[in-house]
Design a protein around this motif. Structure first.
Motif, PDB file in Angstrom:
ATOM      1  N   ASP A  17      35.942  48.666  45.102  1.00  8.85           N
ATOM      2  CA  ASP A  17      36.561  47.400  44.692  1.00  8.85           C
ATOM      3  C   ASP A  17      37.735  47.115  45.618  1.00  8.85           C
ATOM      4  N   GLY A  50      33.747  30.104  40.321  1.00 12.68           N
ATOM      5  CA  GLY A  50      33.595  31.525  40.051  1.00 12.68           C
ATOM      6  C   GLY A  50      34.784  32.289  40.581  1.00 12.68           C
ATOM      7  N   TYR A  51      34.844  33.551  40.244  1.00 11.46           N
ATOM      8  CA  TYR A  51      35.899  34.410  40.782  1.00 11.46           C
ATOM      9  C   TYR A  51      35.338  35.813  40.863  1.00 11.46           C
ATOM     10  N   HIS A  52      35.991  36.625  41.680  1.00 13.78           N
ATOM     11  CA  HIS A  52      35.588  38.014  41.823  1.00 13.78           C
ATOM     12  C   HIS A  52      36.046  38.792  40.603  1.00 13.78           C
ATOM     13  N   GLY A  53      35.152  39.620  40.071  1.00 11.61           N
ATOM     14  CA  GLY A  53      35.497  40.489  38.950  1.00 11.61           C
ATOM     15  C   GLY A  53      35.600  41.936  39.399  1.00 11.61           C
ATOM     16  N   ARG A  54      35.812  42.808  38.436  1.00 14.42           N
ATOM     17  CA  ARG A  54      36.007  44.228  38.720  1.00 14.42           C
ATOM     18  C   ARG A  54      34.684  44.968  38.549  1.00 14.42           C
ATOM     19  N   ALA A  55      34.212  45.614  39.602  1.00 15.09           N
ATOM     20  CA  ALA A  55      32.928  46.310  39.526  1.00 15.09           C
ATOM     21  C   ALA A  55      33.059  47.674  38.846  1.00 15.09           C
ATOM     22  N   ARG A  73      38.978  53.861  41.710  1.00 16.18           N
ATOM     23  CA  ARG A  73      38.096  54.880  42.280  1.00 16.18           C
ATOM     24  C   ARG A  73      38.526  55.209  43.706  1.00 16.18           C
ATOM     25  N   PHE A  91      30.933  33.785  37.266  1.00 16.11           N
ATOM     26  CA  PHE A  91      30.959  32.324  37.370  1.00 16.11           C
ATOM     27  C   PHE A  91      31.517  31.708  36.078  1.00 16.11           C
ATOM     28  N   TYR A  92      31.486  30.402  36.026  1.00 15.92           N
ATOM     29  CA  TYR A  92      32.132  29.646  34.952  1.00 15.92           C
ATOM     30  C   TYR A  92      31.234  28.460  34.651  1.00 15.92           C
ATOM     31  N   ARG A 148      36.712  40.300  47.437  1.00 19.44           N
ATOM     32  CA  ARG A 148      35.317  40.604  47.754  1.00 19.44           C
ATOM     33  C   ARG A 148      35.249  41.851  48.620  1.00 19.44           C
ATOM     34  N   THR A 192      30.679  39.353  40.470  1.00 20.10           N
ATOM     35  CA  THR A 192      31.260  38.013  40.509  1.00 20.10           C
ATOM     36  C   THR A 192      31.016  37.336  39.174  1.00 20.10           C
ATOM     37  N   HIS A 213      41.004  40.001  41.952  1.00 22.13           N
ATOM     38  CA  HIS A 213      39.930  40.760  42.553  1.00 22.13           C
ATOM     39  C   HIS A 213      39.436  40.037  43.795  1.00 22.13           C
ATOM     40  N   LEU A 220      25.939  38.862  50.340  1.00 21.62           N
ATOM     41  CA  LEU A 220      25.554  39.483  49.072  1.00 21.62           C
ATOM     42  C   LEU A 220      24.764  40.745  49.384  1.00 21.62           C
ATOM     43  N   PHE A 263      38.265  32.039  45.762  1.00 22.40           N
ATOM     44  CA  PHE A 263      36.920  32.617  45.719  1.00 22.40           C
ATOM     45  C   PHE A 263      36.312  32.518  47.127  1.00 22.40           C
ATOM     46  N   LEU A 264      35.602  31.435  47.421  1.00 26.45           N
ATOM     47  CA  LEU A 264      34.956  31.336  48.731  1.00 26.45           C
ATOM     48  C   LEU A 264      35.951  31.090  49.860  1.00 26.45           C
ATOM     49  N   ASP A 312      24.352  43.718  43.644  1.00 27.14           N
ATOM     50  CA  ASP A 312      25.491  42.906  43.202  1.00 27.14           C
ATOM     51  C   ASP A 312      25.154  42.270  41.857  1.00 27.14           C
ATOM     52  N   ILE A 364      26.951  48.925  41.521  1.00 27.21           N
ATOM     53  CA  ILE A 364      27.338  47.524  41.695  1.00 27.21           C
ATOM     54  C   ILE A 364      28.358  47.424  42.823  1.00 27.21           C
ATOM     55  N   GLY A 365      27.941  46.828  43.935  1.00 26.82           N
ATOM     56  CA  GLY A 365      28.858  46.689  45.064  1.00 26.82           C
ATOM     57  C   GLY A 365      29.958  45.681  44.780  1.00 26.82           C
ATOM     58  N   ASP A 366      29.576  44.538  44.280  1.00 29.09           N
ATOM     59  CA  ASP A 366      30.549  43.502  43.902  1.00 29.09           C
ATOM     60  C   ASP A 366      30.047  42.821  42.638  1.00 29.09           C
ATOM     61  N   HIS A 403      27.545  30.984  46.424  1.00 33.49           N
ATOM     62  CA  HIS A 403      28.288  32.206  46.737  1.00 33.49           C
ATOM     63  C   HIS A 403      28.165  32.569  48.214  1.00 33.49           C
TER      64      HIS A 403
END
Lengths: 430, 430
Positions: free
Chosen positions: B131, A165-170, B356, A135-136, B169, A133, B167, A355, B255-256, A359, A129-131, A348
């Motif tokens: 990340d 949305g927001y970035h999460g931890r991969a 990582r 959403f909400y 991108r 994300t 987090h 993307l 985010f964006l 992802d 998983i590269g990134d 996104h």
């Protein structure tokens, strides 16, 4: 694209020679999701689930010619990023070839040589998983949680315009079955914060989306093409420490309250298998603002949502010790998402963000509008004011050590075989 | 660890045979940062910068025996994730071996065979970034921006307790020199939002941290060991669309507004080279709350911050057309960070989140306390109320097409060679 009504791989009357596949509640031959697995002493590789077996695609690929053989070889290689990158055409070729192997008598010997009993296999994350994300897009969740955090202002003014949305931890996305260590963190208190184990450990019931072909930096994906960039779906449990979250989340959003773990179900359920269950958006009532043009494909709004039954099941250590089965604590539906998967992809990438194949998107917590359809304990207990009572008499506001949460999803519709997602399970340690 | 005062690789009197290396303002032999580069017709590979040359480590590694040879081979392979994973001992071996090659007459022939003129090379991202996390440790930035967004409540109650971060991108982190496409996005307006090119395009002056050895899920990194998990530093420009940000950021953060691009300088400046410039934290005045124990290593507070000069330079298309040189629009210092790099590592992993090798942290925008030291245009123009006047008479609130931003950093201290980071540049397109 083939019409679902005439697609032979969706014909509910098609039979497979695989023992137990016909009538399997989740994995009949009409499903055929992808996965990455290993068996004792062998390396990780790509497979497809059929009944309670895995088809080892690396044993099929050399027998195929031309483009289907190339596509099957990609689907046989772990992780699946390169296969997802190859797009809908390659995915369709692999589906049709596997379907033929699993249904035609003259290919049965080949297929049998490549079947692995599920019980012998360990399932892994399907992709690197590269990134990730999150959403909400679950509007009922947003309203309910918003009303707990901001009683005067539950749904913010941007919600019906922006797919928030927001970035999460991969790094901490883990496959179903991985133990979930209770996080420590800063918890607010009357004498200032202390560092302690989180006491308000919660779940979030979400749909996961796998990105297939990506986009170049600076080149947004138009809404009309966005669905073709989704390679598949899974279940996603966005474990959340509400006490860490409440103290840390202003002004930049959730961080350590989420990053300790995110569980996903291991199968990539394909858009091909889900096509019969596409539906209109349920969550955008008349009178709501129209989506801005970059989000506003009429075809997507008419058929871009998914009708998917979603459930949350709980088993506690005491219940297991007493021989009690797990209990269902919520039943929801993916139709309650305010934004479609295609709208998430278009949004996104709308700023030029690239993307990449593999992802992962989370949909946001999918609560329904009625009691019993909450996608989190925070909602189900009304902010812990109304604890759940469990079989055996225990109560729960938040998760205790030994609690085992399982998310499940399935789709059914007249004239189509029922298909399921497979479990997304995690047990709390500590 | 070697004491900086007696470390031969930090001795300012050591001379290199490399033309132009001695007295180089940024890259004398005392610096020796790592990078990933390619030359026309060759693959990407690992190198070290010396003067205006790159040392091609793949040509050195086969000549070394034992552990140093193994470590050098890792440093020669692109991306550098495996080398960063190998930890401080391997990094030190490579530093000492390269230092010997570049300073000893008897190794000069070997070294000369491995020197590549910088002008012939293209520099790439040094690592595959698993990340990317962006912190918010610049307190003067937090106060100033907070006062613009929330005049009544500029610094939130958690700020002096929690190293706030979110987090970011990873896919859109790009090396210095990459063009930055102006993002489109939803911009709020009196008649509701519209989708349009961002008009308030800004910079953020940050320090980047490269994570070396990681940690297992559920196993936090103690503050006392945290510094050993940092493999190096770079400059980082967290390009930000303020108008997108203002509309989208509630309740889950940016985010964006950020994910379209993040620029970094291409050199991994090592902790070994920066050891002489470690200093006490400047930004935590007496009376502020003590860090909680998991963040509270006295050695880190006494020597864990970095004294680094930081600058922002701007050149516009009109300035270049008129033959005017770039102009400095800000000068700050990394000492203004409220949290040390080690505190960021300890906090990030404190919930069990696994880091990582090759993960990237941004420090947050490093503004100073005085006018002229702002790390963003939002601050420098006081929320665009006081535009900057540039040489040639132009004014700027936010960035225009053709504007070229360059971040620079260097460290100097009595008794030590000055070292620099190399440019972090990006030009706005569109």
């Amino acid at each position: 694209m083939t019409d679902p009504a005439t697609d032979p791989t969706l014909d509910p009357d098609m039979r497979s020679w695989v023992p137990g596949a016909d009538g399997h509640p989740d994995f009949p031959v009409q499903n055929l999701p992808h996965c990455v697995f290993s068996t004792p002493g062998t390396g990780v590789r790509g497979g497809m689930r059929i009944g309670d077996w895995l088809l080892d695609l690396g044993l099929i690929a050399p027998r195929l010619q031309g483009e289907p053989g190339t596509a099957m070889a990609l689907a046989a290689a772990a992780p699946l990023n390169a296969f997802l990158a190859a797009g809908p055409g390659a995915r369709r070729m692999v589906r049709e070839a596997a379907f033929a192997v699993l249904t035609l008598d003259q290919l049965r010997a080949l297929g049998e040589s490549a079947l692995v009993p599920l019980a012998d296999a360990t399932l892994h994350l399907p992709c690197a998983i590269g990134d990730y994300t999150d959403f909400y897009a679950g509007i009922h969740h947003a309203v309910k949680v918003g009303s707990l955090f901001r009683p005067d202002n539950p749904l913010l003014p941007n919600y019906k315009h922006v797919p928030i949305g927001y970035h999460g931890r991969a790094s901490s996305v883990v496959p179903s079955g991985t133990a979930i260590h209770r996080p420590h963190g800063q918890l607010a208190g009357p004498d200032g914060p202390r560092f302690a184990p989180a006491e308000r450990l919660d779940i979030e019931l979400e749909l996961g989306l796998w990105i297939g072909t990506g986009n170049a930096p600076g080149t947004p994906i138009p809404i009309q093409q966005a669905a073709d960039h989704i390679a598949g779906y899974c279940l996603l449990n966005d474990w959340s420490a509400r006490d860490i979250q409440a103290w840390e989340y202003q002004p930049l959003g959730p961080f350590l309250a989420k990053s300790f773990a995110t569980s996903i179900s291991p199968y990539v359920i394909t858009p091909d298998a889900l096509r019969p269950f596409r539906t209109a958006q349920a969550a955008r009532p008349d009178g709501d603002p129209a989506p801005l043009p970059y989000l506003g494909d009429p075809a997507d709004q008419a058929r871009g949502a998914l009708a998917l039954n979603l459930e949350v099941w709980l088993s506690t250590a005491a219940m297991r010790a007493a021989g009690l089965p797990e209990t269902r604590i919520s039943a929801s539906d993916a139709r309650h998402l305010y934004w479609t998967p295609a709208q998430m992809v278009a949004h996104h990438s709308s700023n030029g963000c690239n993307l990449r194949p593999g992802d992962l998107f989370g949909s946001g917590t999918i609560s329904g509008p009625t009691p019993g359809s909450e996608g989190s304990l925070l909602e189900a207990t009304n902010g812990s004011k109304a604890p759940l009572t469990l079989p055996g008499g225990e109560t729960r506001t938040f998760l205790q050590s030994g609690d085992r949460i399982t998310l499940r999803a399935w789709a059914e519709a007249p004239g189509h075989a029922r298909i399921g997602f497979g479990d997304c399970t995690g047990e709390i340690v500590g």
